[in-house]
Design a protein around this motif. Sequence first.
Motif, short mmCIF file in Angstrom:
data_model
loop_
_atom_site.label_atom_id
_atom_site.label_comp_id
_atom_site.label_asym_id
_atom_site.label_seq_id
_atom_site.Cartn_x
_atom_site.Cartn_y
_atom_site.Cartn_z
N MET A 42 8.28 47.85 3.16
CA MET A 42 7.85 46.63 3.56
C MET A 42 9.16 45.91 2.68
N GLY A 43 10.33 46.24 3.33
CA GLY A 43 11.11 44.88 2.45
C GLY A 43 10.75 43.93 3.36
N LYS A 44 10.81 44.11 4.72
CA LYS A 44 11.03 42.37 5.66
C LYS A 44 10.14 41.47 5.49
N LEU A 45 8.66 42.41 5.20
CA LEU A 45 7.46 41.51 4.83
C LEU A 45 7.61 40.71 3.33
N ILE A 46 8.47 40.91 2.20
CA ILE A 46 8.72 40.56 1.05
C ILE A 46 9.38 39.55 0.59
N GLU A 50 9.33 40.61 -8.47
CA GLU A 50 9.81 40.27 -10.05
C GLU A 50 9.37 41.57 -10.47
N LEU A 51 10.41 42.30 -12.04
CA LEU A 51 10.48 42.97 -12.20
C LEU A 51 10.66 43.12 -13.57
N PHE A 52 9.70 43.83 -13.53
CA PHE A 52 9.05 43.38 -15.80
C PHE A 52 9.36 44.82 -16.12
N PRO A 53 10.27 44.94 -17.33
CA PRO A 53 10.62 46.20 -18.03
C PRO A 53 9.67 46.78 -18.85
N PRO A 54 9.98 47.82 -19.16
CA PRO A 54 8.47 48.21 -20.00
C PRO A 54 8.38 47.56 -21.59
N ASN A 55 7.37 47.49 -21.90
CA ASN A 55 7.29 46.38 -23.31
C ASN A 55 5.68 47.51 -24.31
N SER A 56 5.62 46.44 -25.28
CA SER A 56 4.46 46.74 -26.23
C SER A 56 3.56 47.40 -25.13
N HIS A 57 3.04 46.91 -24.02
CA HIS A 57 1.49 46.40 -23.52
C HIS A 57 1.62 47.24 -22.29
N CYS A 58 2.80 47.54 -21.88
CA CYS A 58 2.82 48.11 -20.91
C CYS A 58 3.69 50.16 -20.39
N LYS A 59 4.17 51.63 -20.65
CA LYS A 59 5.42 51.76 -21.23
C LYS A 59 6.19 52.41 -20.12
N ASP A 60 5.38 51.20 -18.86
CA ASP A 60 6.14 51.36 -17.38
C ASP A 60 7.06 50.17 -16.75
N THR A 61 7.74 50.43 -15.68
CA THR A 61 8.74 49.44 -15.42
C THR A 61 8.00 48.88 -13.61
N GLU A 62 7.58 47.84 -13.92
CA GLU A 62 6.31 47.24 -13.56
C GLU A 62 7.42 46.15 -12.09
N ILE A 63 7.35 46.53 -10.89
CA ILE A 63 8.11 45.41 -9.71
C ILE A 63 6.79 45.08 -8.87
N ILE A 64 6.47 44.28 -8.58
CA ILE A 64 5.57 43.06 -8.21
C ILE A 64 6.39 42.44 -6.84
N ALA A 65 5.71 42.35 -5.73
CA ALA A 65 6.12 41.74 -4.40
C ALA A 65 5.62 40.49 -4.24
N THR A 66 5.62 39.46 -3.84
CA THR A 66 4.80 38.78 -2.97
C THR A 66 5.23 38.85 -1.64
N LEU A 67 3.93 38.76 -0.93
CA LEU A 67 4.51 38.82 0.72
C LEU A 67 4.67 37.21 1.09
N LYS A 68 6.04 37.54 2.53
CA LYS A 68 6.14 35.82 2.81
C LYS A 68 4.23 35.28 3.49
N LYS A 69 3.70 36.12 3.93
CA LYS A 69 2.24 35.24 4.88
C LYS A 69 1.31 34.87 4.53
N THR A 70 0.80 36.04 3.82
CA THR A 70 0.17 36.11 2.89
C THR A 70 -0.49 34.96 1.49
N LYS A 71 0.98 36.11 1.20
CA LYS A 71 1.36 35.54 -0.97
C LYS A 71 0.96 36.84 -1.77
N GLN A 72 0.16 37.61 -0.77
CA GLN A 72 -0.90 38.54 -1.96
C GLN A 72 0.17 39.84 -2.70
N LYS A 73 0.25 39.39 -3.34
CA LYS A 73 1.51 40.77 -4.84
C LYS A 73 1.10 41.38 -4.60
#
Length: 105
Positions: A42-46, A50-73
């Motif tokens: 969905m590259g063209k829709l983004i 935002e990239l969130f590396p692992p930390n003490s609250h979450c062991k996973d790397t989290e990648i959150i995209a905000t969409l262009k039209k709807t601003k949905q995350k």
Amino acid sequence: MYCNIFVVSIIVFVAVLGIGEGKSPEGVDQRCRCIKTESRRMGKLIEKIELFPPNSHCKDTEIIATLKKTKQKICLDPAATWVKKVIEKIMAKKSPTNHQRVRAR
């Protein structure tokens, strides 16, 4: 009469304790942001990523995209090949002095 007041006091006390559960003193959620991830291209829709590396609250790397039209995350699957390529491009473009949010193109 006194018994009712005591019971109500206990209920109010437990409710107040429950309000702060799951939050740190700074108000930051103490668990992962992403429950489900999206792996479809969905590259063209983004608009931004935002990239969130692992930390003490979450062991996973989290990648959150905000969409262009709807601003949905939307949480992106870090294991998806297209997501890896987008992150590599962003990291290659990002200079050490640039601390702004990265906009996907």
